[in-house]
Design an enzyme around this catalytic site. Structure first.
Site, short mmCIF file in Angstrom:
data_model
loop_
_atom_site.label_atom_id
_atom_site.label_comp_id
_atom_site.label_asym_id
_atom_site.label_seq_id
_atom_site.Cartn_x
_atom_site.Cartn_y
_atom_site.Cartn_z
N ARG A 102 1.58 4.60 18.82
CA ARG A 102 -0.04 4.86 18.40
C ARG A 102 -0.60 4.08 19.49
NH1 ARG A 102 -0.89 5.37 12.08
NH2 ARG A 102 1.10 6.01 11.40
N ARG A 108 -8.31 8.31 4.51
CA ARG A 108 -9.28 7.16 4.15
C ARG A 108 -10.02 6.61 5.13
NH1 ARG A 108 -8.93 2.05 5.24
NH2 ARG A 108 -6.93 2.24 5.64
N ARG A 109 -9.52 6.46 6.38
CA ARG A 109 -9.94 6.16 7.64
C ARG A 109 -11.07 6.97 8.20
NH1 ARG A 109 -4.40 3.31 9.39
NH2 ARG A 109 -4.68 1.26 8.58
N LYS A 140 0.90 -1.34 0.01
CA LYS A 140 -0.02 -0.05 -0.12
C LYS A 140 0.70 1.20 -0.04
CE LYS A 140 -1.10 -0.03 5.03
NZ LYS A 140 -0.26 1.39 5.56
N ASP A 141 2.03 1.01 0.18
CA ASP A 141 3.02 2.34 0.26
C ASP A 141 3.70 2.44 -1.01
OD1 ASP A 141 2.99 2.58 3.11
OD2 ASP A 141 4.86 1.37 3.49
N ARG A 144 1.06 10.06 13.93
CA ARG A 144 1.96 9.53 13.29
C ARG A 144 2.82 8.57 14.12
NH1 ARG A 144 5.18 11.53 9.16
NH2 ARG A 144 6.10 9.47 9.03
N CYS A 204 -1.23 8.51 -2.73
CA CYS A 204 -1.37 7.19 -1.56
C CYS A 204 -2.16 7.85 -0.51
CB CYS A 204 -0.08 6.85 -1.22
SG CYS A 204 0.98 5.88 -2.37
#
Length: 325
Positions: A157, A129-130, A81-82, A151, A249
């Site tokens: 996190r 997106r989230r 996905k990166d 981040r 992205c």
């Protein structure tokens, strides 16, 4: 005479090292050759700015690709996905191994789940997106949440929740699975795997990409043994949709290609779903299409483009925060 060790380029993060370690083990088993990890620091690892400000998740890839092109490493492992959707002309994706769980997971305090978040709950995520889909879910279920940009690595996190600074954070399930020790990491916190019917993952989420120089024919032939054709077909369709939307992205785009087995011994159908939304969740364009499992790269690309065209016709272009020039 012992063959020289293959040099595997990897980011330095705990997750990247774990992912690369799994691939290194597989390559050792496959080839009988030693594999050494070469740690590379990327701009995305050192910058504290939010991803959308520094060019999306592609910033994690550039340094690894530079090392490949300079022959400092033989191959590199990325979170798929990166990767930018445009393939570098001098590099090739030699293998996309079988995909891990593509879903997102909510890690929360006090046994909370997505549908039980209290009014004003603070949910950490750096992903537009989230944010778009979490806000849309909250709106449709009478909830009020605030998404807080964050981040940092997985430990950082999760630490925000453990210290009480946030009520929950959202992470990729695949990352948690790959580093292992989920119970040790999360402790008393609850894990709620989010249904893809509510939150579609990022295109390619849960999959790894093994990249090497296009000129390394023998190495490509070896690495191809690790390729999973069904995973490659699925993520190619997802990334084609992203590319056709001309989205970077960090744009609020989710996509997932499901392989529909329906209890049959041979999987013959694939369902591709896509979503684009405003980050406040007020507007989403969600569409899906179902067809035969793509038998070629071209067929997978076409599947993604066709769904993207339908989404653009429904107004998707106006919902994205960034557009390719």
């Amino acid at each position: 005479m012992t063959e020289r060790a293959l040099r595997l380029g990897t980011r330095r993060s705990k997750l990247a090292m774990a992912q690369s370690g799994h691939v290194a083990d597989a390559v050792r088993q496959l080839t009988g050759r030693p594999v050494e990890l070469v740690e590379i620091t990327t701009y995305g690892d050192t910058s504290r700015e939010h991803l959308a400000q520094i060019g999306g998740t592609g910033v994690f890839v550039a340094a690894l690709r530079d090392a490949l092109l300079a022959d400092e490493v033989d191959f590199a492992v990325h979170s798929l996905k990166d990767l930018p959707t445009t393939q570098h002309p001098e590099l090739v994706l030699a293998a996309i191994p079988k995909r891990e769980d593509p879903r997102d997971v909510l890690i929360a305090r006090d046994g909370l789940t997505l549908d039980r978040l209290p009014k004003g709950a603070r949910v950490g995520t750096g992903s537009p997106r989230r944010m778009a889909q979490l806000h849309a879910y909250a709106r449709s279920h009478g909830l009020e949440i605030t998404c807080v940009p964050i981040r940092g690595n997985i430990d950082t996190r999760v630490g925000y929740v453990r210290k009480g600074e946030l009520d929950a954070v959202v992470l990729a399930a695949a990352g948690l699975n790959r580093i292992g020790g989920t119970e040790e990491l999360t402790g008393s916190l609850s894990l709620d795997h989010l249904s893809v019917d509510s939150v579609l993952p990022a295109p390619g989420q849960g999959a790894l990409a093994i990249e090497c120089a296009a000129a390394s024919g023998d190495l490509i032939a070896m690495l191809e043994e690790l390729d999973d054709p069904l995973t490659r077909a699925a993520v190619t369709a997802e990334r084609s949709l992203l590319a056709a939307l001309e989205a970077g992205c960090s744009a609020p785009v989710g996509a997932l290609a499901d392989l529909l087995d329906d209890g049959k011994p041979v999987i013959t159908e694939m369902r591709l779903r896509g979503v684009v939304g405003t980050t406040d969740g007020s507007t989403l364009v969600q569409l899906s299409t179902t067809g035969p499992v793509p038998a070629s790269n071209r067929a997978a690309v076409d599947l993604g483009r066709e769904l993207a065209d339908e989404m653009l016709a429904k107004g998707a272009a106006g919902l994205m925060g960034e557009r390719a020039l």
